[in-house]
Design an enzyme around this catalytic site. Sequence first.
Site, PDB file in Angstrom:
ATOM      1  N   TYR A  37       6.130  -8.369  24.136  1.00  0.00           N
ATOM      2  CA  TYR A  37       6.790  -7.421  25.050  1.00  0.00           C
ATOM      3  C   TYR A  37       5.741  -6.657  25.877  1.00  0.00           C
ATOM      4  CZ  TYR A  37      10.749  -4.720  26.779  1.00  0.00           C
ATOM      5  OH  TYR A  37      11.717  -4.172  27.585  1.00  0.00           O
ATOM      6  N   LYS A  50       8.648   0.711  29.357  1.00  0.00           N
ATOM      7  CA  LYS A  50       9.842   1.321  28.749  1.00  0.00           C
ATOM      8  C   LYS A  50       9.497   2.674  28.113  1.00  0.00           C
ATOM      9  CE  LYS A  50      13.044  -1.857  29.549  1.00  0.00           C
ATOM     10  NZ  LYS A  50      14.003  -1.646  30.658  1.00  0.00           N
TER      11      LYS A  50
HETATM   12  P1  NAD Z   1      18.909  -9.347  34.178  1.00  0.00           P
HETATM   13  O1  NAD Z   1      17.790 -10.257  34.572  1.00  0.00           O
HETATM   14  O2  NAD Z   1      20.283  -9.842  34.324  1.00  0.00           O
HETATM   15  O3  NAD Z   1      18.792  -7.948  34.923  1.00  0.00           O
HETATM   16  C1  NAD Z   1      17.588  -7.454  35.468  1.00  0.00           C
HETATM   17  C2  NAD Z   1      17.941  -6.979  36.859  1.00  0.00           C
HETATM   18  O4  NAD Z   1      16.822  -6.326  37.473  1.00  0.00           O
HETATM   19  C3  NAD Z   1      18.333  -8.138  37.799  1.00  0.00           C
HETATM   20  O5  NAD Z   1      19.624  -7.906  38.317  1.00  0.00           O
HETATM   21  C4  NAD Z   1      17.299  -8.063  38.901  1.00  0.00           C
HETATM   22  O6  NAD Z   1      17.815  -8.433  40.173  1.00  0.00           O
HETATM   23  C5  NAD Z   1      16.959  -6.576  38.856  1.00  0.00           C
HETATM   24  N1  NAD Z   1      15.717  -6.248  39.556  1.00  0.00           N
HETATM   25  C6  NAD Z   1      14.450  -6.642  39.284  1.00  0.00           C
HETATM   26  N2  NAD Z   1      13.596  -6.164  40.201  1.00  0.00           N
HETATM   27  C7  NAD Z   1      14.347  -5.414  41.067  1.00  0.00           C
HETATM   28  C8  NAD Z   1      14.061  -4.668  42.240  1.00  0.00           C
HETATM   29  N3  NAD Z   1      12.812  -4.592  42.725  1.00  0.00           N
HETATM   30  N4  NAD Z   1      15.076  -4.034  42.888  1.00  0.00           N
HETATM   31  C9  NAD Z   1      16.353  -4.116  42.426  1.00  0.00           C
HETATM   32  N5  NAD Z   1      16.681  -4.811  41.328  1.00  0.00           N
HETATM   33  C10 NAD Z   1      15.706  -5.459  40.656  1.00  0.00           C
HETATM   34  O7  NAD Z   1      18.577  -8.980  32.649  1.00  0.00           O
HETATM   35  P2  NAD Z   1      19.186  -7.880  31.680  1.00  0.00           P
HETATM   36  O8  NAD Z   1      18.790  -8.320  30.322  1.00  0.00           O
HETATM   37  O9  NAD Z   1      20.587  -7.617  32.008  1.00  0.00           O
HETATM   38  O10 NAD Z   1      18.292  -6.601  32.026  1.00  0.00           O
HETATM   39  C11 NAD Z   1      18.840  -5.354  32.419  1.00  0.00           C
HETATM   40  C12 NAD Z   1      18.108  -4.207  31.745  1.00  0.00           C
HETATM   41  O11 NAD Z   1      18.349  -4.269  30.347  1.00  0.00           O
HETATM   42  C13 NAD Z   1      16.593  -4.240  31.902  1.00  0.00           C
HETATM   43  O12 NAD Z   1      16.127  -2.907  32.102  1.00  0.00           O
HETATM   44  C14 NAD Z   1      16.124  -4.756  30.567  1.00  0.00           C
HETATM   45  O13 NAD Z   1      14.823  -4.316  30.282  1.00  0.00           O
HETATM   46  C15 NAD Z   1      17.134  -4.091  29.673  1.00  0.00           C
HETATM   47  N6  NAD Z   1      17.248  -4.647  28.314  1.00  0.00           N
HETATM   48  C16 NAD Z   1      17.483  -5.974  28.138  1.00  0.00           C
HETATM   49  C17 NAD Z   1      17.586  -6.494  26.841  1.00  0.00           C
HETATM   50  C18 NAD Z   1      17.795  -7.963  26.597  1.00  0.00           C
HETATM   51  O14 NAD Z   1      17.516  -8.415  25.479  1.00  0.00           O
HETATM   52  N7  NAD Z   1      18.315  -8.711  27.560  1.00  0.00           N
HETATM   53  C19 NAD Z   1      17.459  -5.621  25.734  1.00  0.00           C
HETATM   54  C20 NAD Z   1      17.245  -4.266  25.960  1.00  0.00           C
HETATM   55  C21 NAD Z   1      17.140  -3.788  27.255  1.00  0.00           C
HETATM   56  C1  IMJ Z   2      10.924  -9.814  26.924  1.00  0.00           C
HETATM   57  C2  IMJ Z   2       9.619 -10.264  26.722  1.00  0.00           C
HETATM   58  C3  IMJ Z   2       9.081 -10.423  25.446  1.00  0.00           C
HETATM   59  C4  IMJ Z   2       9.834 -10.123  24.340  1.00  0.00           C
HETATM   60  C5  IMJ Z   2      11.147  -9.692  24.544  1.00  0.00           C
HETATM   61  C6  IMJ Z   2      11.694  -9.536  25.820  1.00  0.00           C
HETATM   62  N1  IMJ Z   2      12.127  -9.328  23.644  1.00  0.00           N
HETATM   63  C7  IMJ Z   2      13.250  -8.947  24.320  1.00  0.00           C
HETATM   64  C8  IMJ Z   2      13.025  -9.072  25.693  1.00  0.00           C
HETATM   65  C9  IMJ Z   2      11.956  -9.375  22.186  1.00  0.00           C
HETATM   66  C10 IMJ Z   2      14.485  -8.465  23.689  1.00  0.00           C
HETATM   67  C11 IMJ Z   2      14.000  -8.801  26.817  1.00  0.00           C
HETATM   68  N2  IMJ Z   2      13.839  -7.415  27.338  1.00  0.00           N
HETATM   69  C12 IMJ Z   2      14.190  -6.328  26.441  1.00  0.00           C
HETATM   70  C13 IMJ Z   2      13.346  -7.118  28.613  1.00  0.00           C
HETATM   71  O1  IMJ Z   2      13.257  -5.939  28.934  1.00  0.00           O
HETATM   72  C14 IMJ Z   2      12.892  -8.160  29.528  1.00  0.00           C
HETATM   73  C15 IMJ Z   2      12.196  -7.855  30.651  1.00  0.00           C
HETATM   74  C16 IMJ Z   2      11.615  -8.822  31.539  1.00  0.00           C
HETATM   75  C17 IMJ Z   2      11.778 -10.201  31.412  1.00  0.00           C
HETATM   76  C18 IMJ Z   2      11.162 -11.064  32.321  1.00  0.00           C
HETATM   77  C19 IMJ Z   2      11.260 -12.559  32.217  1.00  0.00           C
HETATM   78  C20 IMJ Z   2      11.013 -13.252  33.528  1.00  0.00           C
HETATM   79  C21 IMJ Z   2       9.940 -12.618  34.360  1.00  0.00           C
HETATM   80  N3  IMJ Z   2       9.723 -11.292  34.255  1.00  0.00           N
HETATM   81  C22 IMJ Z   2      10.370 -10.486  33.344  1.00  0.00           C
HETATM   82  N4  IMJ Z   2      10.220  -9.151  33.439  1.00  0.00           N
HETATM   83  C23 IMJ Z   2      10.832  -8.332  32.575  1.00  0.00           C
HETATM   84  O2  IMJ Z   2       9.313 -13.321  35.185  1.00  0.00           O
END
Ligand code: NAD
Ligand code: IMJ
Length: 256
Positions: A156, A163
């Site tokens: 991460y 974060k």
């Molecule tokens: P996702 O890829 O669907 O959403 C990420 C969004 O960020 C996308 O819609 C993308 O267009 C937008 N984005 C990136 N750069 C941008 C910019 N410059 N301007 C406007 N929008 C921009 O993935 P997700 O998992 O739904 O992620 C949403 C949030 O949830 C993130 O903050 C992620 O860190 C958080 N999150 C995700 C997880 C997981 O496991 N998926 C867990 C905890 C928190």
């Molecule tokens: C992302 C990376 C490594 C470990 C991870 C994650 N774990 C989880 C996530 C354990 C749950 C997903 N997460 C919480 C995120 O916030 C992801 C952010 C993200 C993911 C990508 C993948 C594609 C890319 N850039 C990214 N930037 C942010 O090119």
Amino acid sequence: MSGLLAGKTALVAGVANRWSIAYSIAAAFRREGATLLLTYQGERVRGQVEELGAELGAARVLNCDVTNDAELEALVAVLQAEFPKLDAVVHSIAFANKEDLSRPFSETSRDGYLLSQNVSAYSLVAMSRALAPLMSEGGAILTLTYLGATRVVENYNVMGVAKAALEACVRYLAAELGSQNIRVNAISAGPIKTASARGIKDFSKVLDAVAAHAPLKRNCDPAEVADTAVFLASSLGRGVTGNTIFVDAGFQIMGL
Ligand code: NAD
Ligand code: IMJ
């Protein structure tokens, strides 16, 4: 319809596709009677998000790359003209260079570090500054975070540091905007298979480990995250600000 958000207007930023956490939040907000405004990152996702917006019954689908001040200003101008009162803002946005999520953290470049901070943390400050003036009757600002902010989670890396900054931004914004009755909170979601998780090394092992060790013996569901967002955006959440609420099947309480 129970209508917990009836009469409220909510802007949701971060829908890219139907797996986005923001999509689940938008659907739950709509279910509860909110007028929905969606913003998307740029031309690349425009068509897709417009389709999803139509499906969700969104009142408007607008462009806004959160790293671009001019686009944020243009968004505010459209809102001022068409939706002068805003009640909720959801920030569901993160980005880091893919290579920074796999190589050793100490090899993170200055540019990669700044990029992840800009998109994933500073953007909450920029959005709050731009949109708080429209929240004339108070309201709620929400963002999405992850356990990697406070614990070391393999790979991460730079996102964990972003974060940590995001969660600190939530506290400083909450302290400042409280006098306008604007609450600012984060939801810390457990791992969910979205576009931002796809391609992450060993992601299915992370899901398996959570299901094995979390108190609820399963992973969390985006609909659960969305229902917590409804609570925070509604008057039910009126006493909660500056917090990070975990929606993770209880995983974060576990030691051994
Ligand atoms: P996702 O890829 O669907 O959403 C990420 C969004 O960020 C996308 O819609 C993308 O267009 C937008 N984005 C990136 N750069 C941008 C910019 N410059 N301007 C406007 N929008 C921009 O993935 P997700 O998992 O739904 O992620 C949403 C949030 O949830 C993130 O903050 C992620 O860190 C958080 N999150 C995700 C997880 C997981 O496991 N998926 C867990 C905890 C928190
Ligand atoms: C992302 C990376 C490594 C470990 C991870 C994650 N774990 C989880 C996530 C354990 C749950 C997903 N997460 C919480 C995120 O916030 C992801 C952010 C993200 C993911 C990508 C993948 C594609 C890319 N850039 C990214 N930037 C942010 O090119």
